[in-house]
Design an enzyme around this catalytic site. Structure first.
Site, PDB file in Angstrom:
ATOM      1  N   GLN A 228      47.848  40.440  16.412  1.00 50.66           N
ATOM      2  CA  GLN A 228      46.485  39.883  16.509  1.00 50.66           C
ATOM      3  C   GLN A 228      45.865  39.796  15.119  1.00 50.66           C
ATOM      4  O   GLN A 228      45.867  40.767  14.357  1.00 50.66           O
ATOM      5  CB  GLN A 228      45.619  40.762  17.416  1.00 50.66           C
ATOM      6  CG  GLN A 228      44.169  40.299  17.530  1.00 50.66           C
ATOM      7  CD  GLN A 228      43.245  41.029  16.572  1.00 50.66           C
ATOM      8  OE1 GLN A 228      43.435  42.224  16.342  1.00 50.66           O
ATOM      9  NE2 GLN A 228      42.264  40.335  16.011  1.00 50.66           N
TER      10      GLN A 228
ATOM     11  N   GLY B 257      43.201  46.392  28.098  1.00 53.33           N
ATOM     12  CA  GLY B 257      42.771  47.104  26.902  1.00 53.33           C
ATOM     13  C   GLY B 257      42.505  48.568  27.184  1.00 53.33           C
ATOM     14  O   GLY B 257      43.364  49.435  26.958  1.00 53.33           O
TER      15      GLY B 257
ATOM     16  N   HIS C  17      36.231  39.886  24.786  1.00 56.74           N
ATOM     17  CA  HIS C  17      36.435  41.057  23.927  1.00 56.74           C
ATOM     18  C   HIS C  17      36.072  42.347  24.679  1.00 56.74           C
ATOM     19  O   HIS C  17      35.564  43.298  24.101  1.00 56.74           O
ATOM     20  CB  HIS C  17      35.605  40.931  22.654  1.00 56.74           C
ATOM     21  CG  HIS C  17      36.265  41.451  21.410  1.00 56.74           C
ATOM     22  ND1 HIS C  17      36.705  40.638  20.406  1.00 56.74           N
ATOM     23  CD2 HIS C  17      36.544  42.714  21.000  1.00 56.74           C
ATOM     24  CE1 HIS C  17      37.212  41.373  19.423  1.00 56.74           C
ATOM     25  NE2 HIS C  17      37.125  42.645  19.768  1.00 56.74           N
TER      26      HIS C  17
ATOM     27  N   TYR D 245      42.463  38.710  12.705  1.00 52.61           N
ATOM     28  CA  TYR D 245      41.119  38.229  12.402  1.00 52.61           C
ATOM     29  C   TYR D 245      41.260  37.461  11.092  1.00 52.61           C
ATOM     30  O   TYR D 245      41.419  38.093  10.033  1.00 52.61           O
ATOM     31  CB  TYR D 245      40.147  39.385  12.193  1.00 52.61           C
ATOM     32  CG  TYR D 245      39.749  40.165  13.424  1.00 52.61           C
ATOM     33  CD1 TYR D 245      38.978  39.587  14.430  1.00 52.61           C
ATOM     34  CD2 TYR D 245      40.103  41.510  13.562  1.00 52.61           C
ATOM     35  CE1 TYR D 245      38.588  40.317  15.548  1.00 52.61           C
ATOM     36  CE2 TYR D 245      39.719  42.250  14.676  1.00 52.61           C
ATOM     37  CZ  TYR D 245      38.967  41.639  15.655  1.00 52.61           C
ATOM     38  OH  TYR D 245      38.578  42.359  16.752  1.00 52.61           O
TER      39      TYR D 245
ATOM     40  N   THR E 151      43.973  46.514  20.586  1.00 55.43           N
ATOM     41  CA  THR E 151      42.790  47.367  20.415  1.00 55.43           C
ATOM     42  C   THR E 151      42.953  48.162  19.115  1.00 55.43           C
ATOM     43  O   THR E 151      44.073  48.475  18.713  1.00 55.43           O
ATOM     44  CB  THR E 151      42.568  48.325  21.608  1.00 55.43           C
ATOM     45  OG1 THR E 151      43.770  49.059  21.855  1.00 55.43           O
ATOM     46  CG2 THR E 151      42.185  47.564  22.874  1.00 55.43           C
ATOM     47  N   ALA E 152      41.826  48.476  18.514  1.00 61.52           N
ATOM     48  CA  ALA E 152      41.809  49.096  17.188  1.00 61.52           C
ATOM     49  C   ALA E 152      42.057  50.605  17.257  1.00 61.52           C
ATOM     50  O   ALA E 152      41.884  51.222  18.309  1.00 61.52           O
ATOM     51  CB  ALA E 152      40.440  48.837  16.547  1.00 61.52           C
TER      52      ALA E 152
ATOM     53  N   THR F  68      41.949  35.913  17.052  1.00 60.58           N
ATOM     54  CA  THR F  68      40.708  36.260  17.754  1.00 60.58           C
ATOM     55  C   THR F  68      39.555  35.464  17.167  1.00 60.58           C
ATOM     56  O   THR F  68      39.296  35.525  15.967  1.00 60.58           O
ATOM     57  CB  THR F  68      40.442  37.774  17.647  1.00 60.58           C
ATOM     58  OG1 THR F  68      41.563  38.451  18.218  1.00 60.58           O
ATOM     59  CG2 THR F  68      39.185  38.181  18.393  1.00 60.58           C
TER      60      THR F  68
ATOM     61  N   SER G  20      46.992  45.250  16.924  1.00 58.16           N
ATOM     62  CA  SER G  20      45.701  44.844  16.372  1.00 58.16           C
ATOM     63  C   SER G  20      45.754  44.748  14.853  1.00 58.16           C
ATOM     64  O   SER G  20      46.418  45.543  14.184  1.00 58.16           O
ATOM     65  CB  SER G  20      44.629  45.865  16.777  1.00 58.16           C
ATOM     66  OG  SER G  20      43.445  45.657  16.038  1.00 58.16           O
TER      67      SER G  20
ATOM     68  N   LYS H 205      42.482  33.662  21.154  1.00 54.38           N
ATOM     69  CA  LYS H 205      41.893  34.735  21.973  1.00 54.38           C
ATOM     70  C   LYS H 205      40.377  34.759  21.844  1.00 54.38           C
ATOM     71  O   LYS H 205      39.847  34.802  20.720  1.00 54.38           O
ATOM     72  CB  LYS H 205      42.429  36.101  21.521  1.00 54.38           C
ATOM     73  CG  LYS H 205      41.783  37.300  22.215  1.00 54.38           C
ATOM     74  CD  LYS H 205      42.432  38.598  21.778  1.00 54.38           C
ATOM     75  CE  LYS H 205      41.956  39.793  22.594  1.00 54.38           C
ATOM     76  NZ  LYS H 205      40.680  40.334  22.162  1.00 54.38           N
TER      77      LYS H 205
ATOM     78  N   GLY I 193      40.064  41.571  30.353  1.00 48.63           N
ATOM     79  CA  GLY I 193      38.702  42.032  30.630  1.00 48.63           C
ATOM     80  C   GLY I 193      38.544  42.469  32.068  1.00 48.63           C
ATOM     81  O   GLY I 193      38.515  41.644  32.979  1.00 48.63           O
ATOM     82  N   GLY I 194      38.472  43.785  32.266  1.00 47.31           N
ATOM     83  CA  GLY I 194      38.137  44.312  33.586  1.00 47.31           C
ATOM     84  C   GLY I 194      39.290  44.468  34.543  1.00 47.31           C
ATOM     85  O   GLY I 194      39.072  44.793  35.713  1.00 47.31           O
TER      86      GLY I 194
HETATM   87  C1  FMN Z   1      38.267  50.055  21.641  1.00 43.58           C
HETATM   88  C2  FMN Z   1      38.583  48.607  21.627  1.00 43.58           C
HETATM   89  C3  FMN Z   1      39.025  48.014  20.453  1.00 43.58           C
HETATM   90  C4  FMN Z   1      39.341  46.658  20.429  1.00 43.58           C
HETATM   91  N1  FMN Z   1      39.845  46.127  19.272  1.00 43.58           N
HETATM   92  C5  FMN Z   1      40.210  44.810  19.261  1.00 43.58           C
HETATM   93  C6  FMN Z   1      40.812  44.256  18.097  1.00 43.58           C
HETATM   94  O1  FMN Z   1      41.046  44.932  17.117  1.00 43.58           O
HETATM   95  N2  FMN Z   1      41.120  42.936  18.133  1.00 43.58           N
HETATM   96  C7  FMN Z   1      40.888  42.144  19.235  1.00 43.58           C
HETATM   97  O2  FMN Z   1      41.192  40.959  19.219  1.00 43.58           O
HETATM   98  N3  FMN Z   1      40.348  42.673  20.360  1.00 43.58           N
HETATM   99  C8  FMN Z   1      40.011  43.971  20.399  1.00 43.58           C
HETATM  100  N4  FMN Z   1      39.477  44.508  21.548  1.00 43.58           N
HETATM  101  C9  FMN Z   1      39.360  43.658  22.757  1.00 43.58           C
HETATM  102  C10 FMN Z   1      40.636  43.734  23.605  1.00 43.58           C
HETATM  103  O3  FMN Z   1      41.697  43.035  23.009  1.00 43.58           O
HETATM  104  C11 FMN Z   1      40.423  43.116  25.006  1.00 43.58           C
HETATM  105  O4  FMN Z   1      39.858  41.846  24.864  1.00 43.58           O
HETATM  106  C12 FMN Z   1      39.545  43.965  25.920  1.00 43.58           C
HETATM  107  O5  FMN Z   1      39.735  45.340  25.693  1.00 43.58           O
HETATM  108  C13 FMN Z   1      39.890  43.641  27.368  1.00 43.58           C
HETATM  109  O6  FMN Z   1      39.042  44.309  28.235  1.00 43.58           O
HETATM  110  P1  FMN Z   1      39.431  45.690  29.005  1.00 43.58           P
HETATM  111  O7  FMN Z   1      39.264  46.779  28.009  1.00 43.58           O
HETATM  112  O8  FMN Z   1      38.430  45.711  30.098  1.00 43.58           O
HETATM  113  O9  FMN Z   1      40.855  45.565  29.517  1.00 43.58           O
HETATM  114  C14 FMN Z   1      39.166  45.866  21.599  1.00 43.58           C
HETATM  115  C15 FMN Z   1      38.708  46.462  22.763  1.00 43.58           C
HETATM  116  C16 FMN Z   1      38.432  47.814  22.803  1.00 43.58           C
HETATM  117  C17 FMN Z   1      37.974  48.428  24.099  1.00 43.58           C
END
Ligand code: FMN
Length: 342
Positions: free
Chosen positions: A122, A292, A238, A124, A74-75, A150, A102, A214, A270-271
């Site tokens: 991770q 996340g 995501h 991009y 996460t960012a 990703t 990230s 991903k 996710g979730g």
């Molecule tokens: C605030 C935020 C920032 C995120 N930044 C990235 C990122 O930089 N790169 C990426 O591949 N996924 C990113 N994601 C997606 C997460 O890797 C992940 O797929 C997602 O948070 C999973 O769902 P959850 O929050 O319900 O656990 C981000 C998600 C959130 C909530």
């Protein structure tokens, strides 16, 4: 289970930053669907199976984890806590698991690596291949053990909350550290709409690290991923931040698992909010899950300690759920544990 921690995080965060972390794309249908899909599952536990003591340890690419649970990339962690990604890395290490750093981290991967604990990176992929290769080499040199590519982001999802809040730039002093080039200039991140499978082939030539793809949901893409030599696939939408209306990840999982047919591990995020969610994902064929937002709540509420708390809580809850379902190890779980969707 994690709602109190989320409330503490919310109270501490600038409301625009809370919205950035909590929000999804569009009307947030997929964001909600990820959690709701888990809540709809009903489990059919077994009894009298001598389930003690449990063993949750899981090995991925040679790294042993305390449980099949990793920290999703996460960012901008320094928006959540002044110690940012350093705190997340310390918390993940204390909980015995991997942090996926990230590409949009606000701390350089070299510093995160020095905080201890196993890391994946991770990526991009950027249209500038030389720059992309340089980022991959940085991650390798820092000791990252896998590359998570990703692929669900050809463009940015439309995030209504950020638009409403006018949240477009990081506050002064914070930048995406992995977008610095040789001169120290920080580039803008590019979501590359021209990305195709040939870039995955190219990446396999650039790095010897295992590649985790991903952000796929369709079984045909999972099959293509295996054909293109990836080491794992990560079923993800995501966290509902890209295509609003996309299927919930746990609903997409069984078809992906079937298509992959055991050739590579299938991961999911996710979730995931409690042990029973992890249990269900594992029973449906996931090799491990990633979290996340819950980690971000822990980070915002209490730094490294909060991150460790969230991961420990989820691991302990999975341990209890395993026993209650009649299993000793994640590998004992089978699809018949998921009895119904209501
Ligand atoms: C605030 C935020 C920032 C995120 N930044 C990235 C990122 O930089 N790169 C990426 O591949 N996924 C990113 N994601 C997606 C997460 O890797 C992940 O797929 C997602 O948070 C999973 O769902 P959850 O929050 O319900 O656990 C981000 C998600 C959130 C909530």
């Amino acid at each position: 289970m994690l709602t109190e921690l989320a409330a503490r995080a919310r109270a501490r965060l600038d409301p625009a930053h809370w919205d950035f972390f909590a929000g999804g794309a569009g009307d947030e249908r997929t964001l909600r669907a990820n959690e709701e899909a888990f809540q709809r599952l009903r489990l059919l536990p077994r009894v009298l199976r001598a389930t003690g003591p449990r063993d949750l340890r899981t090995t991925l690419f040679g790294t042993e984890l305390s449980a099949p649970l990793l920290v999703a990339p996460t960012a901008f962690h320094r928006l959540a806590h002044p110690d940012g990604e350093l705190a997340t890395a310390r918390g993940a290490a204390a909980a015995g698991t991997v942090l996926v750093v990230s590409m949009a981290a606000t701390t350089p991967v070299e510093d995160i690596a020095a905080a201890g604990g196993p890391l994946w990176f991770q990526l991009y992929p950027q249209p500038d291949l030389e720059f992309t290769a340089a980022v991959v080499r940085r991650a390798e040199r820092a000791g990252c053990r896998a590359l998570v590519v990703t692929v669900d982001s050809p463009v940015f999802g439309r995030r209504e909350r950020d638009r409403r809040n006018g949240f477009t730039d990081l506050p002064a002093g914070l930048v995406c550290e992995h977008l610095r080039d040789g001169t120290g200039r920080v580039r803008d991140i590019v979501m590359d709409a021209d990305l195709g499978w040939e870039r995955i082939d190219w990446l396999r030539g650039v790095t010897g690290l295992p590649i985790v793809l991903k952000g796929l949901l369709h079984p045909a893409d999972a099959l293509l991923a295996v054909e293109h030599g990836v080491s794992a696939v990560l079923v993800s939408n995501h966290g509902g931040r890209q295509l609003d209306g996309a299927v919930a990840t746990v609903d997409a999982l069984p078809a992906v698992v079937k298509a992959v047919g055991g050739q590579v591990p299938v991961l999911l995020d996710g979730g995931i909010r409690c042990g029973a969610d992890i249990l269900a994902a594992l029973a449906l064929g996931a090799g491990a899950v990633l979290v996340g937002r819950p980690v971000l709540w822990g980070l915002a509420a209490a730094g490294a300690d909060g991150v460790r708390q969230v991961l420990d809580l989820l691991r302990e809850d999975l341990d209890r759920a395993l026993a209650l379902a009649g299993a000793r190890r994640p590998a004992d779980l089978t699809g018949d544990l998921v009895a119904a969707r209501c």
